[in-house]
Design a protein around this motif. Structure first.
Motif, PDB file in Angstrom:
ATOM      1  N   TRP A  39      54.694  51.634 -60.941  1.00  0.00           N
ATOM      2  CA  TRP A  39      54.412  52.279 -62.271  1.00  0.00           C
ATOM      3  C   TRP A  39      54.574  51.211 -63.292  1.00  0.00           C
ATOM      4  CZ3 TRP A  39      57.022  57.854 -62.418  1.00  0.00           C
ATOM      5  CH2 TRP A  39      56.468  58.308 -61.375  1.00  0.00           C
ATOM      6  N   ASP A  41      55.576  50.235 -67.340  1.00  0.00           N
ATOM      7  CA  ASP A  41      56.569  50.591 -68.098  1.00  0.00           C
ATOM      8  C   ASP A  41      56.109  51.858 -69.113  1.00  0.00           C
ATOM      9  OD1 ASP A  41      58.176  48.448 -67.373  1.00  0.00           O
ATOM     10  OD2 ASP A  41      57.908  47.403 -69.069  1.00  0.00           O
ATOM     11  N   GLY A  42      54.858  51.908 -69.104  1.00  0.00           N
ATOM     12  CA  GLY A  42      54.417  52.941 -70.348  1.00  0.00           C
ATOM     13  C   GLY A  42      54.207  54.220 -69.272  1.00  0.00           C
ATOM     14  N   ARG A  44      56.191  55.024 -66.432  1.00  0.00           N
ATOM     15  CA  ARG A  44      57.422  55.479 -66.324  1.00  0.00           C
ATOM     16  C   ARG A  44      58.121  56.015 -67.463  1.00  0.00           C
ATOM     17  NH1 ARG A  44      60.410  50.469 -66.584  1.00  0.00           N
ATOM     18  NH2 ARG A  44      60.717  51.380 -68.709  1.00  0.00           N
ATOM     19  N   ASP A  45      58.281  55.588 -68.631  1.00  0.00           N
ATOM     20  CA  ASP A  45      58.637  56.092 -69.787  1.00  0.00           C
ATOM     21  C   ASP A  45      57.843  57.423 -70.206  1.00  0.00           C
ATOM     22  OD1 ASP A  45      60.095  53.834 -70.155  1.00  0.00           O
ATOM     23  OD2 ASP A  45      58.913  52.913 -71.701  1.00  0.00           O
ATOM     24  N   ARG A  46      56.800  57.704 -70.032  1.00  0.00           N
ATOM     25  CA  ARG A  46      56.276  58.979 -70.241  1.00  0.00           C
ATOM     26  C   ARG A  46      56.363  60.069 -69.365  1.00  0.00           C
ATOM     27  NH1 ARG A  46      51.845  55.499 -70.735  1.00  0.00           N
ATOM     28  NH2 ARG A  46      50.784  56.385 -68.974  1.00  0.00           N
ATOM     29  N   THR A  47      56.523  59.577 -67.938  1.00  0.00           N
ATOM     30  CA  THR A  47      57.057  60.729 -67.141  1.00  0.00           C
ATOM     31  C   THR A  47      58.655  60.925 -67.155  1.00  0.00           C
ATOM     32  OG1 THR A  47      55.465  59.154 -65.258  1.00  0.00           O
ATOM     33  CG2 THR A  47      57.368  60.833 -64.410  1.00  0.00           C
ATOM     34  N   LEU A  48      59.225  60.002 -67.355  1.00  0.00           N
ATOM     35  CA  LEU A  48      60.852  60.267 -67.814  1.00  0.00           C
ATOM     36  C   LEU A  48      61.098  61.333 -68.883  1.00  0.00           C
ATOM     37  CD1 LEU A  48      62.751  57.119 -66.736  1.00  0.00           C
ATOM     38  CD2 LEU A  48      62.461  59.247 -65.288  1.00  0.00           C
ATOM     39  N   ARG A  49      60.394  61.164 -69.775  1.00  0.00           N
ATOM     40  CA  ARG A  49      60.225  61.942 -71.020  1.00  0.00           C
ATOM     41  C   ARG A  49      59.688  63.207 -70.911  1.00  0.00           C
ATOM     42  NH1 ARG A  49      56.499  59.584 -74.473  1.00  0.00           N
ATOM     43  NH2 ARG A  49      57.873  57.822 -74.548  1.00  0.00           N
TER      44      ARG A  49
END
Length: 58
Positions: A39, A41-42, A44-49
């Motif tokens: 994944w 960075d974008g 990964r960040d959206r999924t974790l959010r």
């Protein structure tokens, strides 16, 4: 982690119906997916959010 979860639930910040098996399943699934499919960075960040938003108390 269990103590942190309990304190967050007692403070009303995390869903009361959440238990450690669910927390571990969500985090390990996200980690494995990110690693296996590289994944960016974008994503990964959206999924974790989304995961973290779903853990919050209503």
């Amino acid at each position: 982690m269990e103590a942190l979860l309990g304190r967050a639930q007692a403070a009303g910040g995390i869903r009361a119906d959440l238990a450690m098996p669910e927390v571990l399943a969500l985090l390990s699934s996200a980690c494995l997916g990110a690693e296996r499919h590289q994944w960016d960075d974008g994503l990964r960040d959206r999924t974790l959010r989304l995961v973290f938003d779903g853990l919050r108390a209503p």
